[in-house]
Design an enzyme around this catalytic site. Structure first.
Site, PDB file in Angstrom:
ATOM      1  N   LEU A 170       0.839  -1.196   0.000  1.00 45.73           N
ATOM      2  CA  LEU A 170       0.000   0.000   0.000  1.00 45.73           C
ATOM      3  C   LEU A 170       0.877   1.250   0.000  1.00 45.73           C
ATOM      4  O   LEU A 170       1.865   1.312   0.729  1.00 45.73           O
ATOM      5  CB  LEU A 170      -0.878   0.009   1.256  1.00 45.73           C
ATOM      6  CG  LEU A 170      -1.802  -1.186   1.416  1.00 45.73           C
ATOM      7  CD1 LEU A 170      -2.380  -1.229   2.827  1.00 45.73           C
ATOM      8  CD2 LEU A 170      -2.899  -1.144   0.371  1.00 45.73           C
ATOM      9  N   ASP A 225       3.541  -5.549   2.619  1.00 46.49           N
ATOM     10  CA  ASP A 225       3.787  -4.572   3.684  1.00 46.49           C
ATOM     11  C   ASP A 225       4.320  -5.224   4.965  1.00 46.49           C
ATOM     12  O   ASP A 225       4.417  -4.572   6.002  1.00 46.49           O
ATOM     13  CB  ASP A 225       2.490  -3.809   4.010  1.00 46.49           C
ATOM     14  CG  ASP A 225       2.160  -2.761   2.953  1.00 46.49           C
ATOM     15  OD1 ASP A 225       3.047  -1.948   2.642  1.00 46.49           O
ATOM     16  OD2 ASP A 225       1.028  -2.778   2.432  1.00 46.49           O
ATOM     17  N   GLU A 254       5.923  -3.299  13.037  1.00 47.96           N
ATOM     18  CA  GLU A 254       5.390  -2.593  14.209  1.00 47.96           C
ATOM     19  C   GLU A 254       3.866  -2.588  14.232  1.00 47.96           C
ATOM     20  O   GLU A 254       3.254  -2.502  15.300  1.00 47.96           O
ATOM     21  CB  GLU A 254       5.897  -1.148  14.218  1.00 47.96           C
ATOM     22  CG  GLU A 254       5.450  -0.390  15.456  1.00 47.96           C
ATOM     23  CD  GLU A 254       5.861   1.069  15.431  1.00 47.96           C
ATOM     24  OE1 GLU A 254       6.520   1.494  16.371  1.00 47.96           O
ATOM     25  OE2 GLU A 254       5.528   1.769  14.459  1.00 47.96           O
ATOM     26  N   ASP A 255       3.250  -2.687  13.052  1.00 51.17           N
ATOM     27  CA  ASP A 255       1.789  -2.587  13.011  1.00 51.17           C
ATOM     28  C   ASP A 255       1.083  -3.828  13.531  1.00 51.17           C
ATOM     29  O   ASP A 255      -0.126  -3.791  13.755  1.00 51.17           O
ATOM     30  CB  ASP A 255       1.337  -2.294  11.568  1.00 51.17           C
ATOM     31  CG  ASP A 255       1.733  -0.890  11.144  1.00 51.17           C
ATOM     32  OD1 ASP A 255       1.621   0.022  11.987  1.00 51.17           O
ATOM     33  OD2 ASP A 255       2.182  -0.717  10.000  1.00 51.17           O
ATOM     34  N   ARG A 313      -3.425  -6.434   4.979  1.00 56.56           N
ATOM     35  CA  ARG A 313      -2.404  -6.630   6.008  1.00 56.56           C
ATOM     36  C   ARG A 313      -2.890  -7.514   7.159  1.00 56.56           C
ATOM     37  O   ARG A 313      -2.102  -7.832   8.057  1.00 56.56           O
ATOM     38  CB  ARG A 313      -1.929  -5.274   6.541  1.00 56.56           C
ATOM     39  CG  ARG A 313      -1.350  -4.372   5.455  1.00 56.56           C
ATOM     40  CD  ARG A 313      -0.509  -3.269   6.011  1.00 56.56           C
ATOM     41  NE  ARG A 313       0.582  -3.799   6.807  1.00 56.56           N
ATOM     42  CZ  ARG A 313       1.381  -3.074   7.576  1.00 56.56           C
ATOM     43  NH1 ARG A 313       1.199  -1.776   7.652  1.00 56.56           N
ATOM     44  NH2 ARG A 313       2.345  -3.633   8.275  1.00 56.56           N
ATOM     45  N   ARG A 371      -6.773   3.561   9.934  1.00 60.32           N
ATOM     46  CA  ARG A 371      -6.434   2.160  10.231  1.00 60.32           C
ATOM     47  C   ARG A 371      -6.912   1.684  11.617  1.00 60.32           C
ATOM     48  O   ARG A 371      -7.238   0.522  11.800  1.00 60.32           O
ATOM     49  CB  ARG A 371      -4.919   1.980  10.157  1.00 60.32           C
ATOM     50  CG  ARG A 371      -4.310   2.301   8.785  1.00 60.32           C
ATOM     51  CD  ARG A 371      -4.714   1.260   7.756  1.00 60.32           C
ATOM     52  NE  ARG A 371      -4.171   1.587   6.455  1.00 60.32           N
ATOM     53  CZ  ARG A 371      -2.937   1.297   6.050  1.00 60.32           C
ATOM     54  NH1 ARG A 371      -2.120   0.654   6.863  1.00 60.32           N
ATOM     55  NH2 ARG A 371      -2.541   1.623   4.841  1.00 60.32           N
ATOM     56  N   HIS A 395      -0.392   7.195  10.184  1.00 60.32           N
ATOM     57  CA  HIS A 395      -0.489   6.741  11.573  1.00 60.32           C
ATOM     58  C   HIS A 395      -0.167   7.901  12.523  1.00 60.32           C
ATOM     59  O   HIS A 395       0.507   8.863  12.127  1.00 60.32           O
ATOM     60  CB  HIS A 395       0.529   5.617  11.834  1.00 60.32           C
ATOM     61  CG  HIS A 395       0.220   4.329  11.148  1.00 60.32           C
ATOM     62  ND1 HIS A 395       1.151   3.663  10.378  1.00 60.32           N
ATOM     63  CD2 HIS A 395      -0.901   3.562  11.137  1.00 60.32           C
ATOM     64  CE1 HIS A 395       0.612   2.543   9.919  1.00 60.32           C
ATOM     65  NE2 HIS A 395      -0.633   2.457  10.358  1.00 60.32           N
ATOM     66  N   CYS A 427       8.196   1.890  12.098  1.00 61.74           N
ATOM     67  CA  CYS A 427       7.418   0.730  11.580  1.00 61.74           C
ATOM     68  C   CYS A 427       8.275  -0.503  11.368  1.00 61.74           C
ATOM     69  O   CYS A 427       7.746  -1.606  11.265  1.00 61.74           O
ATOM     70  CB  CYS A 427       6.782   1.053  10.230  1.00 61.74           C
ATOM     71  SG  CYS A 427       6.173   2.678  10.018  1.00 61.74           S
TER      72      CYS A 427
HETATM   73  N1  GLY Z   1       2.533   0.635   3.275  1.00 58.41           N
HETATM   74  C1  GLY Z   1       2.335   0.646   4.668  1.00 58.41           C
HETATM   75  C2  GLY Z   1       0.902   0.687   5.015  1.00 58.41           C
HETATM   76  O1  GLY Z   1       0.126   1.247   4.262  1.00 58.41           O
HETATM   77  O2  GLY Z   1       0.476   0.153   5.998  1.00 58.41           O
END
Ligand code: GLY
Length: 261
Positions: free
Chosen positions: A19, A61, A66-67, A86, A132, A165, A256
């Site tokens: 993304l 991704d 970290e996400d 994701r 998100r 974020h 991240c």
């Molecule tokens: N490309 C990182 C994200 O959109 O989460």
């Protein structure tokens, strides 16, 4: 902020299919791999033991580890990323998080949380509600954190689409020192549970550099942002500049790329 470990995952060959809203063209994957290796070396230089996962072609991704989890001194929470592409990244991360954290909590539907929206400051967690991370996810996470003895509050960044974020726009460096994008400065200052002793306001031309990271005694900063570098150095920070140009093309940044604990 005394970290001893980090979990990282180098980018896969499919990285360019991830993304992105940056509009900077596709990343050079070989260059991204070199930049990632330099990032890992910098973490090692800070004394961290590295758990390096294999690149996963199924998740372009997936290098933005970290996400997928919130890791704290008292426990972990596996997230539920807000981007459908994701969602599956968490499954691949969970087994590694479980090696270090017994019985991590989980975010459940309809909640969504990306770790990039979570910023810890001395036991208080700022939770960015964003494209998100939704309110249900923020609520679930607050409850998990409260059971661990932490406090939390929300900053809504949905009016600032330039920020993917919360940590695209703020960083906490310890001792009451913050780095902040102009778009979130007032929201940050209005938070009662945190101390803002010193705030380094990021100039618009260096907005990307707001995503810096304190790792033990040093601060990682994206290379190419001299004003932020100088502002940090003038405050006595030991700065490590890292080139993350290929990750920027994919809306990612320094924080991240690792889970630090
Ligand atoms: N490309 C990182 C994200 O959109 O989460």
């Amino acid at each position: 902020m005394n970290f001893t470990r980090a979990i990282v995952r180098p980018p896969a060959r499919s990285f360019a299919a991830g993304l992105s809203s940056a509009g900077e063209g596709p990343p050079d994957v070989d260059r991204a791999l070199e930049q990632h290796a330099a990032y890992v070396r910098a973490l090692r230089d800070c004394g961290l033991q590295i758990t390096q996962l294999q690149p996963d072609e199924a998740y372009p991704d997936g290098t933005f580890v970290e996400d997928t989890a919130i890791v704290t001194g008292r426990g972990a929470v596996l997230t539920r990323p807000g981007a459908p592409s994701r969602a599956g990244e968490v499954r691949g991360m969970a087994q590694y998080v479980r090696k270090f954290f017994a019985e991590p909590n989980v975010i459940e539907a309809p909640g969504s949380v990306d770790g990039g929206d979570i910023c810890e400051a001395d036991g208080h967690f700022l939770i960015g509600v964003s494209a998100r991370t939704n309110l249900q996810g923020a609520q679930q996470l607050s409850e998990h954190l409260a059971r661990m003895g932490y406090t939390a509050s929300v900053i809504d960044i949905t009016a600032n689409p330039a920020l993917l974020h919360l940590k695209s726009g703020i960083a906490y460096l310890g001792d009451g020192v913050w780095v902040a994008d102009q778009a979130v400065e007032q929201d940050l200052r209005s938070q009662r549970a945190i101390e803002v002793r010193d705030l380094i306001l990021v100039p618009a031309a260096e907005a990307y550099a707001a995503n810096c990271v304190r790792v033990n005694q040093v601060v990682f900063v994206a290379a190419g942002y001299p004003q932020i570098r100088a502002a940090l150095q003038s405050r006595g920070c030991r700065v490590v500049s890292l080139d993350v140009s290929e990750f920027k093309k994919m809306d990612g940044g320094l924080s991240c790329l690792s889970l630090r604990f």
